[in-house]
Scaffold this motif. Sequence first.
Motif, mmCIF file in Angstrom:
data_model
loop_
_atom_site.group_PDB
_atom_site.id
_atom_site.type_symbol
_atom_site.label_atom_id
_atom_site.label_comp_id
_atom_site.label_asym_id
_atom_site.label_seq_id
_atom_site.Cartn_x
_atom_site.Cartn_y
_atom_site.Cartn_z
ATOM 1 N N LEU A 33 0.795 -1.233 0.000
ATOM 2 C CA LEU A 33 0.000 0.000 0.000
ATOM 3 C C LEU A 33 0.825 1.280 0.000
ATOM 4 C CD1 LEU A 33 -2.771 -1.080 2.526
ATOM 5 C CD2 LEU A 33 -2.914 -1.021 0.023
ATOM 6 N N ILE A 34 2.039 1.217 0.536
ATOM 7 C CA ILE A 34 2.867 2.429 0.618
ATOM 8 C C ILE A 34 4.117 2.301 -0.250
ATOM 9 C CG2 ILE A 34 4.245 3.895 2.142
ATOM 10 C CD1 ILE A 34 2.289 3.219 4.390
ATOM 11 N N VAL A 35 4.900 1.265 0.000
ATOM 12 C CA VAL A 35 6.226 1.164 -0.614
ATOM 13 C C VAL A 35 6.147 0.951 -2.127
ATOM 14 C CG1 VAL A 35 8.389 -0.125 -0.621
ATOM 15 C CG2 VAL A 35 7.256 0.380 1.538
ATOM 16 N N VAL A 36 5.384 -0.022 -2.574
ATOM 17 C CA VAL A 36 5.349 -0.314 -4.011
ATOM 18 C C VAL A 36 4.838 0.872 -4.826
ATOM 19 C CG1 VAL A 36 4.301 -1.776 -5.790
ATOM 20 C CG2 VAL A 36 5.287 -2.815 -3.749
ATOM 21 N N PRO A 37 3.664 1.433 -4.482
ATOM 22 C CA PRO A 37 3.187 2.546 -5.329
ATOM 23 C C PRO A 37 4.082 3.784 -5.284
ATOM 24 C CG PRO A 37 1.513 1.947 -3.690
ATOM 25 C CD PRO A 37 2.684 1.080 -3.459
ATOM 26 N N LEU A 38 4.568 4.147 -4.097
ATOM 27 C CA LEU A 38 5.350 5.376 -3.998
ATOM 28 C C LEU A 38 6.793 5.203 -4.468
ATOM 29 C CD1 LEU A 38 3.860 6.836 -0.742
ATOM 30 C CD2 LEU A 38 3.495 7.597 -3.088
ATOM 31 N N PRO A 42 9.933 7.678 -8.292
ATOM 32 C CA PRO A 42 11.257 8.071 -8.805
ATOM 33 C C PRO A 42 11.619 7.441 -10.145
ATOM 34 C CG PRO A 42 11.399 7.639 -6.464
ATOM 35 C CD PRO A 42 10.034 7.193 -6.907
ATOM 36 N N PRO A 43 11.414 6.122 -10.340
ATOM 37 C CA PRO A 43 11.752 5.581 -11.660
ATOM 38 C C PRO A 43 10.919 6.184 -12.792
ATOM 39 C CG PRO A 43 11.563 3.796 -10.077
ATOM 40 C CD PRO A 43 11.089 5.035 -9.401
ATOM 41 N N LEU A 115 11.825 11.552 0.126
ATOM 42 C CA LEU A 115 12.738 11.344 -0.999
ATOM 43 C C LEU A 115 11.975 10.911 -2.248
ATOM 44 C CD1 LEU A 115 15.612 9.621 0.951
ATOM 45 C CD2 LEU A 115 15.746 11.805 -0.241
ATOM 46 N N TRP A 116 11.026 10.007 -2.073
ATOM 47 C CA TRP A 116 10.219 9.584 -3.213
ATOM 48 C C TRP A 116 9.419 10.758 -3.766
ATOM 49 C CZ3 TRP A 116 8.248 4.776 -0.174
ATOM 50 C CH2 TRP A 116 9.208 3.758 -0.238
ATOM 51 N N SER A 117 8.861 11.559 -2.872
ATOM 52 C CA SER A 117 8.064 12.715 -3.304
ATOM 53 C C SER A 117 8.912 13.767 -4.000
ATOM 54 C CB SER A 117 7.360 13.349 -2.098
ATOM 55 O OG SER A 117 6.515 12.407 -1.484
ATOM 56 N N SER A 118 10.153 13.904 -3.588
ATOM 57 C CA SER A 118 11.017 14.915 -4.194
ATOM 58 C C SER A 118 11.311 14.624 -5.660
ATOM 59 C CB SER A 118 12.327 15.056 -3.422
ATOM 60 O OG SER A 118 13.161 13.934 -3.634
ATOM 61 N N SER A 119 11.090 13.393 -6.081
ATOM 62 C CA SER A 119 11.337 13.058 -7.491
ATOM 63 C C SER A 119 10.377 13.765 -8.434
ATOM 64 C CB SER A 119 11.267 11.550 -7.698
ATOM 65 O OG SER A 119 9.947 11.082 -7.510
ATOM 66 N N VAL A 120 9.280 14.293 -7.925
ATOM 67 C CA VAL A 120 8.326 15.046 -8.757
ATOM 68 C C VAL A 120 9.017 16.265 -9.368
ATOM 69 C CG1 VAL A 120 6.181 16.381 -8.688
ATOM 70 C CG2 VAL A 120 6.331 14.218 -7.479
ATOM 71 N N ALA A 133 15.888 20.036 -3.873
ATOM 72 C CA ALA A 133 14.729 19.240 -3.464
ATOM 73 C C ALA A 133 15.163 17.960 -2.766
ATOM 74 C CB ALA A 133 13.853 18.926 -4.673
ATOM 75 N N VAL A 134 16.196 17.312 -3.287
ATOM 76 C CA VAL A 134 16.683 16.084 -2.674
ATOM 77 C C VAL A 134 17.307 16.369 -1.309
ATOM 78 C CG1 VAL A 134 18.433 14.268 -2.876
ATOM 79 C CG2 VAL A 134 16.984 14.807 -4.816
ATOM 80 N N LEU A 135 18.063 17.445 -1.182
ATOM 81 C CA LEU A 135 18.657 17.787 0.119
ATOM 82 C C LEU A 135 17.589 18.087 1.163
ATOM 83 C CD1 LEU A 135 21.749 19.933 -0.916
ATOM 84 C CD2 LEU A 135 21.728 17.662 0.120
ATOM 85 N N MET A 136 16.563 18.824 0.768
ATOM 86 C CA MET A 136 15.467 19.121 1.691
ATOM 87 C C MET A 136 14.741 17.831 2.079
ATOM 88 S SD MET A 136 12.486 21.997 1.495
ATOM 89 C CE MET A 136 11.647 21.321 0.086
ATOM 90 N N ALA A 137 14.494 16.960 1.102
ATOM 91 C CA ALA A 137 13.829 15.687 1.376
ATOM 92 C C ALA A 137 14.677 14.814 2.295
ATOM 93 C CB ALA A 137 13.536 14.966 0.074
ATOM 94 N N LEU A 138 15.982 14.845 2.118
ATOM 95 C CA LEU A 138 16.876 14.072 2.974
ATOM 96 C C LEU A 138 16.812 14.560 4.419
ATOM 97 C CD1 LEU A 138 18.848 11.733 2.715
ATOM 98 C CD2 LEU A 138 20.648 13.382 2.295
ATOM 99 N N CYS A 139 16.764 15.861 4.605
ATOM 100 C CA CYS A 139 16.633 16.425 5.954
ATOM 101 C C CYS A 139 15.306 16.007 6.599
ATOM 102 C CB CYS A 139 16.732 17.944 5.908
ATOM 103 S SG CYS A 139 18.371 18.543 5.509
ATOM 104 N N ILE A 140 14.233 16.043 5.836
ATOM 105 C CA ILE A 140 12.932 15.643 6.371
ATOM 106 C C ILE A 140 12.928 14.149 6.685
ATOM 107 C CG2 ILE A 140 10.465 15.456 5.854
ATOM 108 C CD1 ILE A 140 10.785 18.057 4.200
ATOM 109 N N SER A 141 13.574 13.338 5.863
ATOM 110 C CA SER A 141 13.671 11.899 6.136
ATOM 111 C C SER A 141 14.441 11.637 7.436
ATOM 112 C CB SER A 141 14.364 11.175 4.982
ATOM 113 O OG SER A 141 13.523 11.063 3.889
#
Length: 187
Positions: A33-38, A42-43, A115-120, A133-141
């Motif tokens: 429900l979470i990992v596969v769809p999200l 990125p790909p 991180l997955w969301s930052s790929s948008v 975007a990736v650096l900000m996502a990394l900080c939030i992760s």
Amino acid sequence: MNVSTILYLPFSRTAGWKELQQRQVSIPALAWLIVVPLSLLPPVMLYYAGTHYGDDFVPGFADRPWRHITTILFLAELLTFFVMGWLIHSVVHSHEMSISYHDAYLLAALAPLPLWSSSVVLAVPSLLLNALAVLMALCISCSLIYHGLQGLCQRRDDDVTAMAATYTIMAAGGLAWGLLMAIVWAY
């Protein structure tokens, strides 16, 4: 659970963590429900960026076999989820804290969401914007892992221990993320 509670997860040790813990969503359900769809995001975005404006993004970016690269990336992301769940459980126990396997995998499923969301942002052909975007996502992760450990572990009295466990988990996660990026650039 509402959206505002989910948005507070990286910034609070109390907001939403107990509710998520009590839901007891199974590990396979977390994966499906979470990992596969999200982790598909990125790909798909990388494929889009590489095939639509590859050389505008980075010279030589368009000439890569994006179909193969993105398939390998997706499979590696799925493998990383299972390894990180086990790693979180092991690291937390080595720091004399306690977390269930379920909660470790819950945290492993939630931590890469930024991180997955930052790929948008790959929809915009700007290397600088994407790097930010990736650096900000990394900080939030990192914050998600830290506050998740505080909210999900049975021993919550020591912030230093939670921070030490977070550093270890993020170092392993950074290594995994670096390997995923090496797959993209080396293929």
